[in-house]
Design a protein around this motif. Structure first.
Motif, short mmCIF file in Angstrom:
data_model
loop_
_atom_site.label_atom_id
_atom_site.label_comp_id
_atom_site.label_asym_id
_atom_site.label_seq_id
_atom_site.Cartn_x
_atom_site.Cartn_y
_atom_site.Cartn_z
N ASN A 173 -5.81 2.25 2.11
CA ASN A 173 -4.70 1.31 2.36
C ASN A 173 -3.30 1.76 1.87
OD1 ASN A 173 -3.98 -1.46 3.09
ND2 ASN A 173 -3.45 -1.38 0.80
N TYR A 178 6.26 -6.54 6.91
CA TYR A 178 6.77 -5.25 7.02
C TYR A 178 8.20 -4.95 7.27
CZ TYR A 178 2.02 -3.24 8.17
OH TYR A 178 0.48 -2.94 7.90
N MET A 206 -7.95 -10.10 -1.14
CA MET A 206 -7.80 -8.63 -0.58
C MET A 206 -6.17 -8.37 -0.78
SD MET A 206 -9.01 -6.06 0.64
CE MET A 206 -10.42 -6.14 1.70
N LEU A 207 -5.17 -9.21 -0.57
CA LEU A 207 -3.91 -8.74 -0.69
C LEU A 207 -3.64 -8.36 -2.25
CD1 LEU A 207 -0.87 -8.50 0.34
CD2 LEU A 207 -0.70 -10.87 -0.04
N GLU A 223 0.19 -0.53 12.95
CA GLU A 223 -0.51 -1.88 12.79
C GLU A 223 -2.17 -1.88 13.01
OE1 GLU A 223 1.29 -5.18 12.80
OE2 GLU A 223 -0.68 -5.99 12.12
N ARG A 251 -8.02 -3.81 9.46
CA ARG A 251 -9.19 -3.91 10.48
C ARG A 251 -9.93 -2.57 10.38
NH1 ARG A 251 -6.19 -7.59 14.70
NH2 ARG A 251 -4.41 -6.71 13.40
N TYR A 273 6.00 -10.05 1.89
CA TYR A 273 4.94 -8.99 2.23
C TYR A 273 5.01 -8.80 3.74
CZ TYR A 273 2.78 -9.00 -2.40
OH TYR A 273 2.59 -8.77 -3.51
N THR A 324 5.26 -3.01 -0.97
CA THR A 324 4.76 -1.70 -1.32
C THR A 324 5.27 -0.67 -0.55
OG1 THR A 324 2.75 -2.90 -1.95
CG2 THR A 324 2.61 -0.45 -1.63
N ARG A 328 -5.63 -10.33 17.98
CA ARG A 328 -6.67 -10.79 17.03
C ARG A 328 -8.15 -10.98 18.11
NH1 ARG A 328 -6.40 -10.05 11.66
NH2 ARG A 328 -4.48 -9.52 11.64
N HIS A 378 -2.33 3.70 4.77
CA HIS A 378 -1.75 2.80 5.97
C HIS A 378 -1.41 3.94 7.20
CE1 HIS A 378 -1.64 -1.13 5.06
NE2 HIS A 378 -0.62 -1.53 5.92
N GLN A 403 -8.29 -13.58 2.34
CA GLN A 403 -7.23 -12.63 2.33
C GLN A 403 -6.05 -12.47 1.24
OE1 GLN A 403 -5.32 -14.38 5.91
NE2 GLN A 403 -4.80 -12.17 6.57
N SER A 463 -5.21 -5.04 -3.05
CA SER A 463 -4.32 -4.00 -2.61
C SER A 463 -3.00 -3.67 -3.19
CB SER A 463 -4.21 -4.45 -1.03
OG SER A 463 -5.38 -4.71 -0.10
N1 LIG Z 1 2.34 -5.18 -0.26
C1 LIG Z 1 0.97 -4.50 0.24
N2 LIG Z 1 0.61 -3.64 -0.64
C2 LIG Z 1 -0.64 -3.11 -0.66
N3 LIG Z 1 -1.17 -3.64 0.62
C3 LIG Z 1 -0.90 -4.62 1.33
C4 LIG Z 1 0.47 -5.32 0.94
N4 LIG Z 1 0.46 -6.28 2.24
C5 LIG Z 1 -0.72 -6.23 2.72
N5 LIG Z 1 -1.47 -5.23 2.35
C6 LIG Z 1 -2.94 -4.78 2.84
O1 LIG Z 1 -2.54 -4.27 4.11
C7 LIG Z 1 -3.67 -4.50 5.01
C8 LIG Z 1 -3.27 -5.07 6.32
O2 LIG Z 1 -2.70 -3.98 6.91
P1 LIG Z 1 -2.47 -4.29 8.43
O3 LIG Z 1 -1.61 -5.62 8.74
O4 LIG Z 1 -1.95 -3.02 8.95
O5 LIG Z 1 -3.80 -4.49 9.17
P2 LIG Z 1 -4.32 -5.52 9.99
O6 LIG Z 1 -5.72 -5.30 10.56
O7 LIG Z 1 -3.10 -5.78 11.22
O8 LIG Z 1 -4.27 -7.05 9.10
P3 LIG Z 1 -5.56 -7.66 8.73
O9 LIG Z 1 -6.11 -6.83 7.33
O10 LIG Z 1 -4.64 -9.05 7.86
O11 LIG Z 1 -6.42 -7.98 9.55
C9 LIG Z 1 -4.64 -5.62 4.21
O12 LIG Z 1 -5.74 -4.91 3.64
C10 LIG Z 1 -3.67 -6.04 3.29
O13 LIG Z 1 -4.30 -6.40 1.97
#
Ligand SMILES: Nc1ncnc2c1ncn2[C@@H]1O[C@H](COP(=O)(O)OP(=O)(O)OP(=O)(O)O)[C@@H](O)[C@H]1O
Length: 206
Positions: A140, A9, A179-180, A147, A151, A7, A94, A43, A143, A176, A183
């Motif tokens: 999501n 990027y 959520m993952l 980054e 949040r 997962y 994804t 963070r 995106h 988490q 998502s």
């Molecule tokens: N393979 C995936 N497919 C769909 N959504 C994903 C995948 N991997 C991560 N996500 C989702 O992407 C979001 C995180 O995106 P990103 O890393 O840009 O945000 P962040 O604010 O830096 O991280 P976090 O949500 O961990 O605080 C989370 O909601 C996560 O569930």
């Protein structure tokens, strides 16, 4: 049981402009060149900003501009491009929305919300969970940022609840991993796990 997928990027070559040469460390206002240090500092700064927005939200119309303002506020201490749409295609197993479709795809969600009066009239918890699951799952997949999408979109959802007035959402009730999974499932239009997540996190106000 989740599939064993990487997962982290993945980017096209033009991601170089976001990173210090020869590294995968994002260029940042703090001049940090170590990824772990940057992760921790980012963070910390964004957590403080997140808490401030929970007390005094950014008013907006739930458009992409609104989400950009939230992102800008959260990451203003760390990235020059806070609040700016990404210019590189990204995937995490994804494939997220292609750069050229971000604005149009977001507008579809915005119009969906607008038609439903931004969920202001929803009084049933299950219905609210279903609607929020759809909205978060779709945002999501867009995106919009390089980054910090998670949040920014969680705050956006918190503000939708605030706007409704009957519900609060506390994402710390979900892990988490939940959520993952939610998502990833939503990326193929299966919103069940996301709905279940919201049923855990949605609180009815007294
Ligand atoms: N393979 C995936 N497919 C769909 N959504 C994903 C995948 N991997 C991560 N996500 C989702 O992407 C979001 C995180 O995106 P990103 O890393 O840009 O945000 P962040 O604010 O830096 O991280 P976090 O949500 O961990 O605080 C989370 O909601 C996560 O569930």
């Amino acid at each position: 049981m989740m599939k064993d997928i990487d997962y982290s990027y993945e980017y096209k070559d033009d991601d170089n402009k976001y990173c210090y040469p020869g590294t995968n460390v994002l260029k940042n206002k703090l001049s940090i060149k170590d990824s772990e240090m940057l992760y921790n500092a980012e963070r910390e700064f964004s957590m403080a900003r997140y808490a401030a927005l929970q007390v005094k939200p950014i008013n907006g119309d739930f458009s992409l501009k609104h989400l950009r303002e939230i992102h800008k506020y959260l990451f203003q201490d760390v990235y020059d491009w806070a609040g700016v749409l990404r210019t590189v295609d990204i995937s995490k197993g994804t494939i997220f929305c292609l750069v050229q479709h971000i604005e149009a795809q977001f507008e579809i969600i915005h119009q969906w919300l607008k038609k439903r009066n931004y969920l202001k009239d929803v009084s049933d918890r299950v219905e609210m969970a279903k609607d929020l699951a759809y909205v978060l799952g779709e945002i999501n997949m867009i995106h919009p940022f390089r980054e910090g999408n998670g949040r920014a979109q969680r705050l956006y959802i918190e503000q939708l609840c605030e706007n409704n007035g009957r519900f609060e959402v506390n994402f710390s009730f979900a892990t988490q991993e939940e959520m993952l999974k939610a998502s990833v499932d939503a990326s193929v239009c299966n919103y069940e796990a996301m709905e279940a997540l919201f049923l855990k996190c949605l609180i009815e106000r007294n």
